[in-house]
Design an enzyme around this catalytic site. Structure first.
Site, PDB file in Angstrom:
ATOM      1  N   ALA A 152      73.648  17.633  25.864  1.00  0.00           N
ATOM      2  CA  ALA A 152      74.631  17.198  24.875  1.00  0.00           C
ATOM      3  C   ALA A 152      75.813  16.619  25.640  1.00  0.00           C
ATOM      4  O   ALA A 152      76.063  16.998  26.785  1.00  0.00           O
ATOM      5  CB  ALA A 152      75.084  18.397  24.059  1.00  0.00           C
ATOM      6  N   GLY A 197      70.480  19.928  25.975  1.00  0.00           N
ATOM      7  CA  GLY A 197      69.971  19.186  24.815  1.00  0.00           C
ATOM      8  C   GLY A 197      68.817  18.254  25.174  1.00  0.00           C
ATOM      9  O   GLY A 197      67.995  17.926  24.317  1.00  0.00           O
ATOM     10  N   GLU A 200      65.866  20.393  25.201  1.00  0.00           N
ATOM     11  CA  GLU A 200      65.590  20.726  23.793  1.00  0.00           C
ATOM     12  C   GLU A 200      64.957  19.538  23.057  1.00  0.00           C
ATOM     13  O   GLU A 200      64.058  19.718  22.238  1.00  0.00           O
ATOM     14  CB  GLU A 200      66.893  21.161  23.104  1.00  0.00           C
ATOM     15  CG  GLU A 200      67.390  22.507  23.617  1.00  0.00           C
ATOM     16  CD  GLU A 200      68.796  22.829  23.138  1.00  0.00           C
ATOM     17  OE1 GLU A 200      69.733  22.074  23.459  1.00  0.00           O
ATOM     18  OE2 GLU A 200      68.960  23.834  22.425  1.00  0.00           O
ATOM     19  N   GLU A 220      73.277  25.835  29.880  1.00  0.00           N
ATOM     20  CA  GLU A 220      74.447  26.078  29.018  1.00  0.00           C
ATOM     21  C   GLU A 220      75.304  27.248  29.473  1.00  0.00           C
ATOM     22  O   GLU A 220      76.524  27.237  29.299  1.00  0.00           O
ATOM     23  CB  GLU A 220      73.993  26.293  27.559  1.00  0.00           C
ATOM     24  CG  GLU A 220      73.573  25.028  26.828  1.00  0.00           C
ATOM     25  CD  GLU A 220      72.116  24.644  27.068  1.00  0.00           C
ATOM     26  OE1 GLU A 220      71.454  25.247  27.946  1.00  0.00           O
ATOM     27  OE2 GLU A 220      71.645  23.746  26.349  1.00  0.00           O
TER      28      GLU A 220
HETATM   29  N1  COA Z   1      77.723  15.172  29.064  1.00  0.00           N
HETATM   30  C1  COA Z   1      78.596  14.185  29.337  1.00  0.00           C
HETATM   31  N2  COA Z   1      78.564  13.466  30.472  1.00  0.00           N
HETATM   32  C2  COA Z   1      77.601  13.752  31.345  1.00  0.00           C
HETATM   33  C3  COA Z   1      76.654  14.752  31.133  1.00  0.00           C
HETATM   34  C4  COA Z   1      76.737  15.487  29.919  1.00  0.00           C
HETATM   35  N3  COA Z   1      75.870  16.435  29.604  1.00  0.00           N
HETATM   36  N4  COA Z   1      75.824  14.824  32.188  1.00  0.00           N
HETATM   37  C5  COA Z   1      76.225  13.874  33.040  1.00  0.00           C
HETATM   38  N5  COA Z   1      77.324  13.224  32.543  1.00  0.00           N
HETATM   39  C6  COA Z   1      78.062  12.128  33.140  1.00  0.00           C
HETATM   40  C7  COA Z   1      78.956  12.610  34.268  1.00  0.00           C
HETATM   41  O1  COA Z   1      80.173  13.120  33.754  1.00  0.00           O
HETATM   42  C8  COA Z   1      79.135  11.332  35.032  1.00  0.00           C
HETATM   43  O2  COA Z   1      80.048  10.515  34.350  1.00  0.00           O
HETATM   44  P1  COA Z   1      81.231   9.749  35.162  1.00  0.00           P
HETATM   45  O3  COA Z   1      80.489   8.829  36.094  1.00  0.00           O
HETATM   46  O4  COA Z   1      82.012   9.043  34.111  1.00  0.00           O
HETATM   47  O5  COA Z   1      81.971  10.805  35.906  1.00  0.00           O
HETATM   48  C9  COA Z   1      77.772  10.662  34.895  1.00  0.00           C
HETATM   49  O6  COA Z   1      77.174  11.240  33.766  1.00  0.00           O
HETATM   50  C10 COA Z   1      76.881  10.892  36.100  1.00  0.00           C
HETATM   51  O7  COA Z   1      76.749  12.290  36.292  1.00  0.00           O
HETATM   52  P2  COA Z   1      77.057  13.033  37.686  1.00  0.00           P
HETATM   53  O8  COA Z   1      77.428  14.449  37.397  1.00  0.00           O
HETATM   54  O9  COA Z   1      78.041  12.232  38.479  1.00  0.00           O
HETATM   55  O10 COA Z   1      75.639  12.947  38.388  1.00  0.00           O
HETATM   56  P3  COA Z   1      75.062  13.933  39.510  1.00  0.00           P
HETATM   57  O11 COA Z   1      73.835  13.283  40.031  1.00  0.00           O
HETATM   58  O12 COA Z   1      76.123  14.302  40.477  1.00  0.00           O
HETATM   59  O13 COA Z   1      74.653  15.270  38.716  1.00  0.00           O
HETATM   60  C11 COA Z   1      73.665  16.519  36.889  1.00  0.00           C
HETATM   61  C12 COA Z   1      73.623  15.233  37.759  1.00  0.00           C
HETATM   62  C13 COA Z   1      72.662  16.333  35.754  1.00  0.00           C
HETATM   63  C14 COA Z   1      73.279  17.713  37.738  1.00  0.00           C
HETATM   64  C15 COA Z   1      75.092  16.700  36.352  1.00  0.00           C
HETATM   65  O14 COA Z   1      75.498  15.492  35.741  1.00  0.00           O
HETATM   66  C16 COA Z   1      75.222  17.791  35.321  1.00  0.00           C
HETATM   67  O15 COA Z   1      75.237  18.954  35.661  1.00  0.00           O
HETATM   68  N6  COA Z   1      75.326  17.419  34.032  1.00  0.00           N
HETATM   69  C17 COA Z   1      75.542  18.362  32.950  1.00  0.00           C
HETATM   70  C18 COA Z   1      74.254  19.065  32.605  1.00  0.00           C
HETATM   71  C19 COA Z   1      74.502  20.098  31.525  1.00  0.00           C
HETATM   72  O16 COA Z   1      75.216  21.052  31.716  1.00  0.00           O
HETATM   73  N7  COA Z   1      73.866  19.880  30.375  1.00  0.00           N
HETATM   74  C20 COA Z   1      73.991  20.768  29.260  1.00  0.00           C
HETATM   75  C21 COA Z   1      75.094  20.374  28.371  1.00  0.00           C
HETATM   76  S1  COA Z   1      75.311  21.516  27.046  1.00  0.00           S
END
Ligand code: COA
Length: 345
Positions: A152, A197, A200, A220
């Site tokens: 999400a 999400g 999911e 989460e």
């Molecule tokens: N919601 C909003 N933005 C998200 C996102 C999310 N769930 N997941 C990634 N992004 C965005 C990042 O903020 C970043 O944006 P920016 O360039 O404007 O800063 C962009 O996507 C790239 O992500 P980044 O974190 O830089 O990539 P990474 O390769 O370093 O890490 C992940 C990848 C997937 C490990 C990391 O993005 C992450 O942990 N995301 C969240 C996952 C999560 O907790 N999901 C459950 C949500 S309830």
């Protein structure tokens, strides 16, 4: 109906070098406005998409009378004419091919995170999927090479009240229930991170194919949250309670091969062959009797629906099949030692 519009139509020259790019002889287009509005839905169904190569903003008029345009812009420019056309999509790419609609979540710069707009558009495309006889089955995948869907959109959670959060979870659950209960097969082609999400969403699909770089997880708890779009339920259903509990509580990510070993995905492919592999499976399914396929989905889903008696539902669906033309065709084709041709009737 008079064939006058069709006669005129033949004079209109438009070329589609690839889906989403329309090169139109503009002058004829004006003459043809009235029947363009009636044809727009059909055209929309055949073009339907914005090609990734051109994005959303290209329009080019090399000389008067000839317009080269991104189809979505074409619709916007003539919005009064196309007022009744289905909406264009900002966060999804839709790629129809041979009865298989590939829905691409298209926010690669945010790792395809699911925001409000994505949910709105997913619901619109689910309407189209149910309505359109041209769509026999569906693939859901993510844009880019890094993520299926990284969850999400966390930015939308900032400052949200308890009531708002519950409404968001309900919207997510309702949308994913529509995918799960779709009468047409919907398969996730997981091409990278499928987190929160995203996991999911993949689990709400009828089954999953993963590229070897895919990663699954419910992170989460890292945010002080729990999954809200059905993850606590479907993960237990798909991989069993013990392993699901561990993944939910630890936020641990698993790779594609572990997901396959746990039964979360059916196949692991290379990133390059992911879509072709998924399409091949759906081509096989699309060659079967569609109402029978829908019956299988309904009956198998009943296993997890406490309001339903799955065995009773199976009896009912088995009986319903005997009322279909496809069942007669299937049985006759077998007896006549020929290939059945199903009509979905
Ligand atoms: N919601 C909003 N933005 C998200 C996102 C999310 N769930 N997941 C990634 N992004 C965005 C990042 O903020 C970043 O944006 P920016 O360039 O404007 O800063 C962009 O996507 C790239 O992500 P980044 O974190 O830089 O990539 P990474 O390769 O370093 O890490 C992940 C990848 C997937 C490990 C990391 O993005 C992450 O942990 N995301 C969240 C996952 C999560 O907790 N999901 C459950 C949500 S309830």
């Amino acid at each position: 109906m008079s064939n006058e519009p069709l006669r005129k139509l033949k004079k209109i020259r438009f070329v589609m070098p690839f889906p989403g790019l329309l090169i139109t002889d503009y002058s004829f287009c004006y003459q043809a406005l009235s029947f363009f509005s009636t044809l727009s839905r059909a055209i929309h169904h055949s073009l339907f998409i914005t090609h990734p190569a051109i994005g959303h903003h290209l329009t080019f008029q090399p000389f008067p009378g000839l317009l080269i345009t991104d189809y979505s812009l074409f619709i916007t420019q003539f919005s009064p004419i196309f007022a009744k056309t289905p909406p264009m999509y900002q966060t999804l790419l839709l790629l129809p091919e041979n009865g298989i609609l590939t829905v691409v979540i298209n926010r690669a710069d945010k790792l395809n995170a699911l925001n409000k707009e994505v949910f709105n558009e997913l619901n619109l495309v689910l309407d189209e999927i149910e309505k359109s006889p041209a769509i026999k089955s569906v693939i859901i995948t993510g844009a880019g090479s890094k993520a299926f869907v990284a969850g999400a959109d966390i930015t939308e959670f900032n400052g949200m009240s308890k009531e708002e959060a519950m409404a968001v979870a309900k919207r997510g659950q309702d949308t994913f229930a529509r995918i799960e209960n779709s009468s047409k097969p919907i398969v996730a082609a997981v091409n990278g991170f499928a987190l929160g999400g995203g996991c999911e969403l993949a689990m709400s699909c009828h089954f999953r194919v993963a590229a070897e770089n895919a990663k699954f997880g419910q992170p989460e708890v890292n945010l002080g949250l729990i999954p809200g779009y059905g993850g606590t339920q479907r993960l237990v259903q798909l991989i069993g309670k013990g392993k699901a509990m561990e993944l939910l509580m630890s936020a641990h990510m698993i790779d594609a091969n572990e997901a396959k070993a746990l039964g979360l995905v059916n196949y692991v492919t290379t990133p390059e062959t992911l879509l072709d592999h998924t399409r091949k499976i759906l081509e096989t399914i699309n060659s079967k009797a569609p109402l029978a396929v829908a019956g299988c989905i309904k009956a198998a889903n009943a296993v997890y629906d406490e309001s339903k008696d799955g065995y009773a539902l199976e009896i009912e669906e088995f009986g319903n099949a005997f009322d279909t033309e496809d069942m007669k065709e299937g049985v006759n084709a077998f007896l006549e030692k020929r290939k059945a041709i199903f009509q979905g009737k």
